[in-house]
Design a protein around this motif. Structure first.
Motif, PDB file in Angstrom:
ATOM      1  N   ILE A  66       0.854  -1.183   0.000  1.00  0.00           N
ATOM      2  CA  ILE A  66       0.000   0.000   0.000  1.00  0.00           C
ATOM      3  C   ILE A  66       0.890   1.233   0.000  1.00  0.00           C
ATOM      4  N   ILE A  67       0.769   2.048  -1.035  1.00  0.00           N
ATOM      5  CA  ILE A  67       1.526   3.296  -1.134  1.00  0.00           C
ATOM      6  C   ILE A  67       0.560   4.455  -0.901  1.00  0.00           C
ATOM      7  N   SER A  68       0.811   5.215   0.125  1.00  0.00           N
ATOM      8  CA  SER A  68      -0.039   6.367   0.451  1.00  0.00           C
ATOM      9  C   SER A  68       0.653   7.641  -0.004  1.00  0.00           C
ATOM     10  N   ILE A  69      -0.060   8.446  -0.797  1.00  0.00           N
ATOM     11  CA  ILE A  69       0.505   9.660  -1.372  1.00  0.00           C
ATOM     12  C   ILE A  69      -0.057  10.875  -0.652  1.00  0.00           C
ATOM     13  N   GLY A  70       0.821  11.792  -0.250  1.00  0.00           N
ATOM     14  CA  GLY A  70       0.335  13.039   0.335  1.00  0.00           C
ATOM     15  C   GLY A  70       1.367  13.735   1.185  1.00  0.00           C
ATOM     16  N   THR A  71       1.703  14.933   0.795  1.00  0.00           N
ATOM     17  CA  THR A  71       2.640  15.719   1.600  1.00  0.00           C
ATOM     18  C   THR A  71       2.081  15.981   2.984  1.00  0.00           C
ATOM     19  N   GLU A  72       0.749  16.145   3.073  1.00  0.00           N
ATOM     20  CA  GLU A  72       0.120  16.416   4.363  1.00  0.00           C
ATOM     21  C   GLU A  72       0.261  15.222   5.314  1.00  0.00           C
ATOM     22  N   ILE A  73       0.368  14.008   4.763  1.00  0.00           N
ATOM     23  CA  ILE A  73       0.606  12.837   5.617  1.00  0.00           C
ATOM     24  C   ILE A  73       2.047  12.841   6.112  1.00  0.00           C
ATOM     25  N   ILE A  74       2.970  13.118   5.200  1.00  0.00           N
ATOM     26  CA  ILE A  74       4.390  13.168   5.550  1.00  0.00           C
ATOM     27  C   ILE A  74       4.650  14.198   6.645  1.00  0.00           C
ATOM     28  N   LEU A  75       3.978  15.341   6.555  1.00  0.00           N
ATOM     29  CA  LEU A  75       4.184  16.424   7.521  1.00  0.00           C
ATOM     30  C   LEU A  75       3.429  16.217   8.823  1.00  0.00           C
ATOM     31  N   HIS A 131       2.294  -6.687   3.364  1.00  0.00           N
ATOM     32  CA  HIS A 131       3.481  -6.692   4.220  1.00  0.00           C
ATOM     33  C   HIS A 131       4.207  -5.357   4.211  1.00  0.00           C
ATOM     34  N   TRP A 132       3.942  -4.536   3.195  1.00  0.00           N
ATOM     35  CA  TRP A 132       4.639  -3.262   3.102  1.00  0.00           C
ATOM     36  C   TRP A 132       3.629  -2.130   2.979  1.00  0.00           C
ATOM     37  N   GLN A 133       3.889  -1.066   3.717  1.00  0.00           N
ATOM     38  CA  GLN A 133       3.112   0.165   3.602  1.00  0.00           C
ATOM     39  C   GLN A 133       4.105   1.318   3.489  1.00  0.00           C
ATOM     40  N   THR A 134       3.983   2.058   2.400  1.00  0.00           N
ATOM     41  CA  THR A 134       4.914   3.143   2.099  1.00  0.00           C
ATOM     42  C   THR A 134       4.162   4.456   2.041  1.00  0.00           C
ATOM     43  N   THR A 135       4.782   5.504   2.518  1.00  0.00           N
ATOM     44  CA  THR A 135       4.188   6.842   2.431  1.00  0.00           C
ATOM     45  C   THR A 135       5.177   7.773   1.750  1.00  0.00           C
ATOM     46  N   THR A 136       4.689   8.539   0.789  1.00  0.00           N
ATOM     47  CA  THR A 136       5.549   9.500   0.105  1.00  0.00           C
ATOM     48  C   THR A 136       4.789  10.784  -0.154  1.00  0.00           C
ATOM     49  N   ASP A 137       5.515  11.830  -0.480  1.00  0.00           N
ATOM     50  CA  ASP A 137       4.869  13.108  -0.746  1.00  0.00           C
ATOM     51  C   ASP A 137       4.354  13.152  -2.177  1.00  0.00           C
ATOM     52  N   ASP A 138       3.917  14.341  -2.620  1.00  0.00           N
ATOM     53  CA  ASP A 138       3.266  14.480  -3.924  1.00  0.00           C
ATOM     54  C   ASP A 138       4.248  14.654  -5.083  1.00  0.00           C
ATOM     55  N   ASP A 139       5.526  14.614  -4.829  1.00  0.00           N
ATOM     56  CA  ASP A 139       6.521  14.775  -5.881  1.00  0.00           C
ATOM     57  C   ASP A 139       6.445  13.584  -6.841  1.00  0.00           C
ATOM     58  N   PRO A 140       6.221  13.832  -8.140  1.00  0.00           N
ATOM     59  CA  PRO A 140       6.115  12.714  -9.097  1.00  0.00           C
ATOM     60  C   PRO A 140       7.314  11.781  -9.088  1.00  0.00           C
ATOM     61  N   LYS A 141       8.518  12.328  -8.886  1.00  0.00           N
ATOM     62  CA  LYS A 141       9.712  11.466  -8.854  1.00  0.00           C
ATOM     63  C   LYS A 141       9.644  10.497  -7.678  1.00  0.00           C
ATOM     64  N   LEU A 198       9.918   0.492  -6.495  1.00  0.00           N
ATOM     65  CA  LEU A 198      10.369  -0.344  -5.384  1.00  0.00           C
ATOM     66  C   LEU A 198       9.321  -1.412  -5.063  1.00  0.00           C
ATOM     67  N   ALA A 199       8.054  -1.023  -5.081  1.00  0.00           N
ATOM     68  CA  ALA A 199       6.987  -1.980  -4.796  1.00  0.00           C
ATOM     69  C   ALA A 199       6.944  -3.099  -5.827  1.00  0.00           C
ATOM     70  N   GLN A 200       7.284  -2.793  -7.082  1.00  0.00           N
ATOM     71  CA  GLN A 200       7.274  -3.809  -8.135  1.00  0.00           C
ATOM     72  C   GLN A 200       8.242  -4.954  -7.831  1.00  0.00           C
ATOM     73  N   LYS A 201       9.276  -4.690  -7.053  1.00  0.00           N
ATOM     74  CA  LYS A 201      10.285  -5.697  -6.761  1.00  0.00           C
ATOM     75  C   LYS A 201       9.832  -6.675  -5.684  1.00  0.00           C
ATOM     76  N   ARG A 202       8.779  -6.311  -4.928  1.00  0.00           N
ATOM     77  CA  ARG A 202       8.440  -7.155  -3.779  1.00  0.00           C
ATOM     78  C   ARG A 202       6.954  -7.463  -3.632  1.00  0.00           C
ATOM     79  N   ALA A 203       6.122  -6.939  -4.503  1.00  0.00           N
ATOM     80  CA  ALA A 203       4.684  -7.184  -4.375  1.00  0.00           C
ATOM     81  C   ALA A 203       4.052  -7.383  -5.738  1.00  0.00           C
ATOM     82  N   GLN A 204       3.066  -8.242  -5.769  1.00  0.00           N
ATOM     83  CA  GLN A 204       2.316  -8.463  -6.999  1.00  0.00           C
ATOM     84  C   GLN A 204       1.150  -7.489  -7.117  1.00  0.00           C
TER      85      GLN A 204
END
Length: 421
Positions: free
Chosen positions: A5-14, A37-47, A55-61
């Motif tokens: 699960i990848i959660s996107i949002g600068t407001e979450i990061i802050l 098994h993995w939960q990732t959080t990142t900001d709104d930057d497209p990169k 990274l998720a492609q390497k470890r999750a279907q």
């Protein structure tokens, strides 16, 4: 099945908002026997979004990308996902027409960027949004399945339940049947509660029933789960488990099922009797009455109440005898009793509840922060008073006030249940 699960949002990061979506989604996946098994959080930057997906492609279907589907410049999730997996975006013309019609109906100017909410991953399926404008996407591509979901919980949860889960069941069902029931508790520490529940299940020979706990504001939710049995067997075993648990710690259980709240249960009991409730609050400042009013249908059981913060307000508005305040102080069983009976009489209600105590941080009348008295006056019953000694380690003003309201609701629920019995 490995999921991320990848959660996107600068407001979450802050730390500006709490990420409730990931917890909700993980719980839904667990019921499908899919492990996130993995939960990732990142900001709104497209990169950063693309890096998280790669990274998720390497470890999750199965990869979920949540948030950032709005029309503003920082909403880049759908485009970033497409770039990360090497597909194009496609416009859902039907959704685009709906968006335009919505702006016309609301007589609101539409910006060009609003078209972003009608794009999805080309070659995939559109996930309809029952409560919002931005669509989601479901794409099987090469060795992965990608799911793109909106961020606002009021849109996220309906889309998951109504649009996503049927697809997941169809594609990833492993034939294992999983059944569960939710029980709602308050009044015991989580560790003690779970020890008691495990003991009750073991004593009843229900080792195949798994009990897991989730601490939430105002309650501890316990899920009883059983798998790999027929539906009839599951119903029987879960019913046995519920009976065993309720027999052991039923005093602290205020409901079984989904979407249960303690305030809702109190309102329900009052509605069944055609009774009304009122409140007189000091340290809680109206919070109890606000909780009652948050329940749909509360107008049938609540006509009004009192916030009597100062001692003189208790005397003037509730007819608390001045002699009681002078002799016992406002932080006392006697004042709590007089407040409960006073508000009950003033409003002509069958139930009156009062809160008086020390929210802190300073002491009051020689009583430390966390000392709280609750009075409960019920028609044709002796008035009850209960004292709380709330933990000094957790004794912030807000925590003391919230905990007082939660326990007041629980005491009221108990009193109404006893009336039933």
């Amino acid at each position: 099945m490995e999921a991320e699960i990848i959660s996107i949002g600068t407001e979450i990061i802050l730390g500006q908002i709490v990420n409730t979506n990931a917890r909700f989604l993980a719980d839904q996946l667990r019921q499908l026997d899919i492990d996130a098994h993995w939960q990732t959080t990142t900001d709104d930057d497209p990169k950063h979004i693309q890096a998280a997906i790669k990274l998720a492609q390497k470890r999750a279907q199965l990869i979920f990308i949540c948030g950032g589907l709005g029309p503003t410049p920082d909403d880049q999730t759908m485009a970033s996902t497409a770039a990360a997996i090497g597909v194009e975006l496609a416009l859902d013309n039907e959704q685009w027409q709906k968006i335009q019609a919505d702006f016309i109906a609301r007589k609101t100017k539409m910006m060009p960027e609003n078209i972003k909410m009608a794009y999805y991953l080309k070659g995939g399926q559109v996930l309809s949004n029952p409560t919002g404008m931005a669509i989601g996407a479901y794409l099987n591509h090469q060795e992965h399945t990608y799911v793109v979901l909106p961020g606002p919980p009021r849109e996220f949860k309906p889309m998951v339940i109504q649009s996503l889960l049927p697809l997941l069941r169809q594609q990833f069902s492993n034939g294992k049947a999983i059944y569960s029931h939710n029980l709602h508790f308050l009044g015991l520490p989580e560790s003690q509660l779970m020890d008691e529940i495990e003991q009750s299940l073991n004593n009843a020979g229900l080792d195949d029933v798994l009990a897991t706990s989730y601490v939430q504001p105002g309650e501890i939710q316990v899920r009883l789960t059983i798998r790999d049995v027929t539906r009839a067997q599951a119903i029987q075993r879960l019913d046995e488990a519920k009976r065993a648990v309720v027999k052991h710690v039923g005093q602290y259980c205020f409901g079984i099922g989904e979407d249960i709240t303690l305030a809702g249960q109190v309102v329900k009991l009052l509605q069944e009797r055609h009774w009304t409730i009122t409140g007189a609050e000091s340290l809680t400042g109206g919070m109890f009455q606000s909780m009652i009013c948050s329940v749909p249908g509360a107008s049938k059981v609540f006509n009004g109440g009192f916030v009597t913060y100062a001692a003189q307000a208790k005397v003037q508005l509730l007819d608390v005898p001045q002699a009681v305040v002078d002799r016992y102080g406002v932080v006392s069983a006697q004042t709590a009793r007089a407040m409960a009976e006073g508000c009950q009489k003033k409003m002509g209600a069958e139930v009156g509840i009062s809160f008086t105590g020390v929210a802190g941080p300073d002491d009051l009348e020689g009583q430390p922060a966390g000392t709280v008295w609750i009075g409960i006056a019920i028609k044709d019953q002796p008035t009850q008073t209960k004292q709380l000694h709330l933990s000094r380690k957790m004794a912030t003003r807000q925590w003391i006030r919230q905990r007082s309201v939660q326990m007041g609701l629980l005491f009221t629920y108990w009193a109404l249940q006893n009336k039933t019995n």
